[in-house]
Design an enzyme around this catalytic site. Structure first.
Site, PDB file in Angstrom:
ATOM      1  N   GLU A   1       9.309   8.047 -17.149  1.00  0.00           N
ATOM      2  CA  GLU A   1       7.926   8.505 -17.368  1.00  0.00           C
ATOM      3  C   GLU A   1       7.403   8.016 -18.712  1.00  0.00           C
ATOM      4  O   GLU A   1       6.234   7.632 -18.841  1.00  0.00           O
ATOM      5  CB  GLU A   1       7.852  10.029 -17.296  1.00  0.00           C
ATOM      6  CG  GLU A   1       8.080  10.565 -15.894  1.00  0.00           C
ATOM      7  CD  GLU A   1       8.239  12.084 -15.891  1.00  0.00           C
ATOM      8  OE1 GLU A   1       7.335  12.756 -15.390  1.00  0.00           O
ATOM      9  OE2 GLU A   1       9.259  12.585 -16.392  1.00  0.00           O
TER      10      GLU A   1
ATOM     11  N   GLN B   1      -6.515  -6.856 -42.164  1.00  0.00           N
ATOM     12  CA  GLN B   1      -5.370  -6.042 -42.590  1.00  0.00           C
ATOM     13  C   GLN B   1      -4.966  -5.033 -41.505  1.00  0.00           C
ATOM     14  O   GLN B   1      -3.819  -4.621 -41.428  1.00  0.00           O
ATOM     15  CB  GLN B   1      -5.733  -5.316 -43.889  1.00  0.00           C
ATOM     16  CG  GLN B   1      -4.680  -4.372 -44.394  1.00  0.00           C
ATOM     17  CD  GLN B   1      -5.001  -3.898 -45.801  1.00  0.00           C
ATOM     18  OE1 GLN B   1      -4.966  -4.673 -46.755  1.00  0.00           O
ATOM     19  NE2 GLN B   1      -5.321  -2.630 -45.945  1.00  0.00           N
TER      20      GLN B   1
ATOM     21  N   LYS C   1      16.271  21.520 -12.382  1.00  0.00           N
ATOM     22  CA  LYS C   1      15.540  20.267 -12.561  1.00  0.00           C
ATOM     23  C   LYS C   1      16.349  19.187 -13.275  1.00  0.00           C
ATOM     24  O   LYS C   1      17.079  19.445 -14.207  1.00  0.00           O
ATOM     25  CB  LYS C   1      14.261  20.511 -13.373  1.00  0.00           C
ATOM     26  CG  LYS C   1      13.190  21.307 -12.663  1.00  0.00           C
ATOM     27  CD  LYS C   1      12.658  20.636 -11.390  1.00  0.00           C
ATOM     28  CE  LYS C   1      11.828  19.420 -11.692  1.00  0.00           C
ATOM     29  NZ  LYS C   1      10.562  19.756 -12.376  1.00  0.00           N
TER      30      LYS C   1
ATOM     31  N   LYS D   1      -1.791  -5.295 -38.458  1.00  0.00           N
ATOM     32  CA  LYS D   1      -0.341  -5.072 -38.469  1.00  0.00           C
ATOM     33  C   LYS D   1       0.077  -3.768 -37.794  1.00  0.00           C
ATOM     34  O   LYS D   1       1.120  -3.704 -37.154  1.00  0.00           O
ATOM     35  CB  LYS D   1       0.180  -5.155 -39.908  1.00  0.00           C
ATOM     36  CG  LYS D   1       0.276  -6.618 -40.363  1.00  0.00           C
ATOM     37  CD  LYS D   1       0.580  -6.785 -41.821  1.00  0.00           C
ATOM     38  CE  LYS D   1      -0.610  -6.627 -42.718  1.00  0.00           C
ATOM     39  NZ  LYS D   1      -1.738  -7.561 -42.451  1.00  0.00           N
TER      40      LYS D   1
ATOM     41  N   SER E   1      14.786  21.068 -17.451  1.00  0.00           N
ATOM     42  CA  SER E   1      13.628  21.927 -17.672  1.00  0.00           C
ATOM     43  C   SER E   1      14.072  23.175 -18.422  1.00  0.00           C
ATOM     44  O   SER E   1      15.176  23.672 -18.212  1.00  0.00           O
ATOM     45  CB  SER E   1      13.020  22.317 -16.318  1.00  0.00           C
ATOM     46  OG  SER E   1      12.268  23.503 -16.429  1.00  0.00           O
TER      47      SER E   1
ATOM     48  N   HIS F   1       0.839  -1.226   0.000  1.00  0.00           N
ATOM     49  CA  HIS F   1       0.000   0.000   0.000  1.00  0.00           C
ATOM     50  C   HIS F   1       0.862   1.260   0.000  1.00  0.00           C
ATOM     51  O   HIS F   1       0.425   2.304   0.480  1.00  0.00           O
ATOM     52  CB  HIS F   1      -0.939   0.051   1.209  1.00  0.00           C
ATOM     53  CG  HIS F   1      -1.699  -1.207   1.463  1.00  0.00           C
ATOM     54  ND1 HIS F   1      -2.957  -1.442   0.970  1.00  0.00           N
ATOM     55  CD2 HIS F   1      -1.343  -2.321   2.155  1.00  0.00           C
ATOM     56  CE1 HIS F   1      -3.374  -2.647   1.361  1.00  0.00           C
ATOM     57  NE2 HIS F   1      -2.399  -3.193   2.077  1.00  0.00           N
TER      58      HIS F   1
HETATM   59  N1  ARG Z   1      -2.927  -6.716 -47.347  1.00  0.00           N
HETATM   60  C1  ARG Z   1      -3.765  -7.801 -46.939  1.00  0.00           C
HETATM   61  C2  ARG Z   1      -3.733  -7.968 -45.428  1.00  0.00           C
HETATM   62  O1  ARG Z   1      -2.841  -7.488 -44.860  1.00  0.00           O
HETATM   63  C3  ARG Z   1      -3.323  -9.065 -47.586  1.00  0.00           C
HETATM   64  C4  ARG Z   1      -4.412 -10.050 -47.822  1.00  0.00           C
HETATM   65  C5  ARG Z   1      -5.364  -9.507 -48.799  1.00  0.00           C
HETATM   66  N2  ARG Z   1      -6.261 -10.522 -49.250  1.00  0.00           N
HETATM   67  C6  ARG Z   1      -7.307 -10.222 -49.993  1.00  0.00           C
HETATM   68  N3  ARG Z   1      -8.030 -11.195 -50.377  1.00  0.00           N
HETATM   69  N4  ARG Z   1      -7.586  -8.993 -50.290  1.00  0.00           N
HETATM   70  O2  ARG Z   1      -4.578  -8.595 -44.861  1.00  0.00           O
END
Ligand code: ARG
Length: 468
Positions: A290, A322, A283, A325, A277, A156
Site C-alpha cells: 500500500e 534552488q 488481520k 533539490k 491491526s 478490465h
Molecule cells: N544554493 C544555490 C542553489 O541551489 C546555489 C547557487 C546560488 N547562486 C546564486 N547566485 N545565488 O541554486
C-alpha cells in the site's frame, strides 16, 4: 559570519531572509560531490598557472579533510552561510587563510551547483540501475520458481485468457528494462560538464575545461555558458524516469493487494512484509504494498513541482532553481526505498496454487482460443466470435463450462466438430494452443526465460564494472 558576497553590502541581512533563502538543510548531502568538483577545479587552476602546484595540493588535501569532518558530523552548519558551497569554501578559508580565498577563481556557484547535482544524479543513476537489476533478478527467480503455474490473465479486471506465471513475471522484467534504458539515456545528457560556464557568460581567465572534464569523467563540455546554469532538463528527465518506475511499482502493488484478498486468495504475503491491526486480531495487512502505491503519488508530485518550477524562467540562473533539490532528493529516495523492499517481497511471496487451480476453469479463459480453433476450421472470424459468444451465453444459463456442453451443441455449429472440440476447450488446451512470438506459449516463455537468465544473471554478473 560575513557573507562571501558581503563587499557590496553595508547593512546586515534580515534574519528572516536568511531563514527563507537557506538551502543548507537540503543541499548538504551534495558535500561529497561538491568536494570532488572543487578538487578537480583546483588541479585545473594549477594546470593553467592560476595556482601553483603546491597551492593546488594544499587545497585538494584540505578539501579532503573537510569531507572527513562532515562525515564525522563535526561540521557546524549555519543558515547564515546559505548553502553547501559556501560552507565548504568557508571551511577551506578557515584552514588555509588567503589560499582558501583563491579556490573560487573562474567559477560561480551557478555552474558549481549544476556540476554537483549532475555528479550526484550520475551516481544515483548507476545505483538505481543496480537496484532495478536486482528487482528484475527477483522477478526472474519468481518466474522460474512458478514455471508451470497457470494464472488467469485479466483485462478490465475481468478474466480474459490463461497466462503462465512466468509470462506474468517477465512482463514486469520488460517494464523495468525500459526503465533502465531510459535512465541510461538520461545519463548521456547528465554527463556533460557544466563547470567553466562561470556565472553565465564564461570567464576572461585562462581556464581549461577539458582538464576538468577528464578528471570528473564527463563525456563532453557544455557548449554554451548561458545555457548551463538554467539547464534543468536533465532533472526533469531523471525525475520523469523515476516517476515511471514508481508507477510501474504502484500498478504491481495494486495488483498484489487485490491478489492477497480473501476474495482472490492467490497470494500468501510474507509476514515480514505485512503488519497487523491494533484492534482486529486476525488481520494481516499489505502495508508495504500500500505504501509503495501511496508513495508513488509523492514522486508524481515531485515531477509536477519541477515542471512548474522551470516554467517561465528566463536565462540564465534564477534563485527559483534552488527549489529543485528537494523534489530531486524526495523522488529519488522514495523510489530507491520502494525498490529496496519490492525485490525481497517478491522473493518471499508464495502463490496459493490450489486456490488458483480450483477456480482456473471459471470465467471462460478458453473462449478466445476456442474461437481461434473455429477460425482454423474455416469459419470467418466474426462468425466464430458470434458462435462462441452464444455458447458462452448458454454456459452462463446452465452454470457450466464450454467443455461441459454436449457434442450435439457443437455439431449444430458445424457437422464433425462434436468429436474435435474437446481437444481445444479447457484451460490446458487453450494455453498450449498459443504460438505467436511474445505470447504466453510455453515454448515461447521458455525461450524468453533463457534469454533473460543469460542477460541478467550470466552476462551482468560477469561484466566488468564500467570505468570512468
Ligand atoms: N544554493 C544555490 C542553489 O541551489 C546555489 C547557487 C546560488 N547562486 C546564486 N547566485 N545565488 O541554486
Amino acid at each position: 559570519m560575513s557573507k562571501t558576497w558581503g563587499g557590496r553590502f553595508s547593512g546586515e541581512t534580515d534574519s528572516r531572509v536568511e531563514q527563507f533563502t537557506e538551502s543548507i538543510e537540503i543541499d548538504r548531502r551534495l558535500y561529497r560531490h561538491d568536494v570532488t568538483a572543487s578538487q578537480a577545479h583546483a588541479r585545473m587552476l594549477a594546470h593553467v598557472g592560476l595556482l601553483s602546484a603546491d597551492e593546488a595540493l594544499q587545497i585538494v588535501q584540505a578539501l579532503e579533510g573537510i569531507a572527513a569532518q562532515i562525515e564525522r558530523g563535526e561540521m557546524v552548519f549555519s543558515i547564515k552561510l546559505e548553502d553547501i558551497h559556501t560552507h565548504i569554501e568557508r571551511a577551506l578559508i578557515e584552514r588555509l587563510g588567503d589560499l582558501g580565498r583563491k579556490l573560487h577563481t573562474g567559477r560561480s556557484r551557478n555552474d558549481q551547483v549544476v556540476t554537483d547535482v549532475k555528479l550526484w544524479v550520475r551516481d544515483a543513476i548507476d545505483e538505481l540501475d543496480q537496484r532495478l537489476h536486482d528487482l528484475q533478478a527477483a522477478l526472474l527467480g519468481a518466474a522460474e520458481r512458478n514455471h508451470d503455474l497457470v494464472l488467469p490473465g485479466y483485462t478490465h479486471m475481468q478474466r480474459a485468457q490463461p497466462v503462465l506465471a512466468a509470462h506474468y513475471f517477465l512482463a514486469y522484467v520488460e517494464k523495468y528494462q525500459r526503465d533502465r534504458e531510459r535512465l541510461a539515456d538520461c545519463r548521456k545528457r547528465v554527463n556533460v560538464l557544466p563547470l567553466g560556464a562561470a556565472a553565465l557568460a564564461g570567464t576572461s581567465l585562462p581556464i581549461d575545461r577539458e582538464h576538468v572534464r577528464k578528471q570528473l569523467g564527463f563525456d563532453s563540455v557544455a557548449a554554451n555558458s548561458l545555457d548551463v546554469s538554467s539547464d534543468r532538463d536533465f532533472l526533469l528527465e531523471f525525475v520523469f524516469d523515476l516517476t515511471t518506475i514508481a508507477l510501474h511499482l504502484s500498478g504491481w502493488a495494486e495488483e498484489w493487494i487485490l491478489w492477497a484478498t480473501t476474495e482472490f486468495g492467490f497470494l500468501n504475503l510474507p509476514d515480514a512484509f505485512c503488519t497487523g491491526s491494533s484492534i482486529m486480531p486476525h488481520k494481516k495487512n499489505p502495508d508495504v504494498l500500500e505504501l509503495i502505491r501511496g508513495k508513488s503519488a509523492r514522486v508524481v508530485g515531485d515531477l509536477q513541482q519541477l515542471l512548474v518550477l522551470v516554467k517561465g524562467l528566463p536565462l540564465a540562473y534564477n534563485r527559483d532553481l534552488q527549489e529543485d533539490k528537494r523534489a530531486l532528493f524526495d523522488a529519488h529516495d522514495t523510489v530507491a526505498a520502494s525498490l529496496e523492499l519490492a525485490a525481497p517481497l517478491i522473493e518471499q511471496t508464495e502463490f496459493r496454487r490450489e486456490t488458483i487451480a480450483a477456480r482456473l476453469e471459471d470465467g471462460h479463459l478458453d473462449a478466445t482460443t476456442f474461437m481461434e480453433f473455429l477460425i482454423k476450421q474455416g469459419l470467418p472470424m466474426r462468425s466464430a466470435h458470434e458462435a462462441v459468444g452464444k455458447l458462452v451465453r448458454l454456459c452462463e444459463g446452465r452454470r457450466c463450462r464450454l467443455a461441459d456442453l454436449p457434442p450435439e451443441t457443437y455439431e449444430a455449429i458445424r457437422p464433425g466438430l462434436g468429436s474435435e472440440v474437446y481437444k481445444s476447450v479447457g484451460v490446458a488446451n487453450a494455453l498450449h494452443a498459443f504460438q505467436s512470438v511474445g505470447s504466453t506459449a510455453p515454448v515461447e516463455v521458455d525461450r524468453q526465460l533463457r534469454l533473460w537468465r543469460e542477460k541478467l544473471i550470466h552476462h551482468e554478473s560477469t561484466k566488468e564494472p564500467e570505468k570512468e
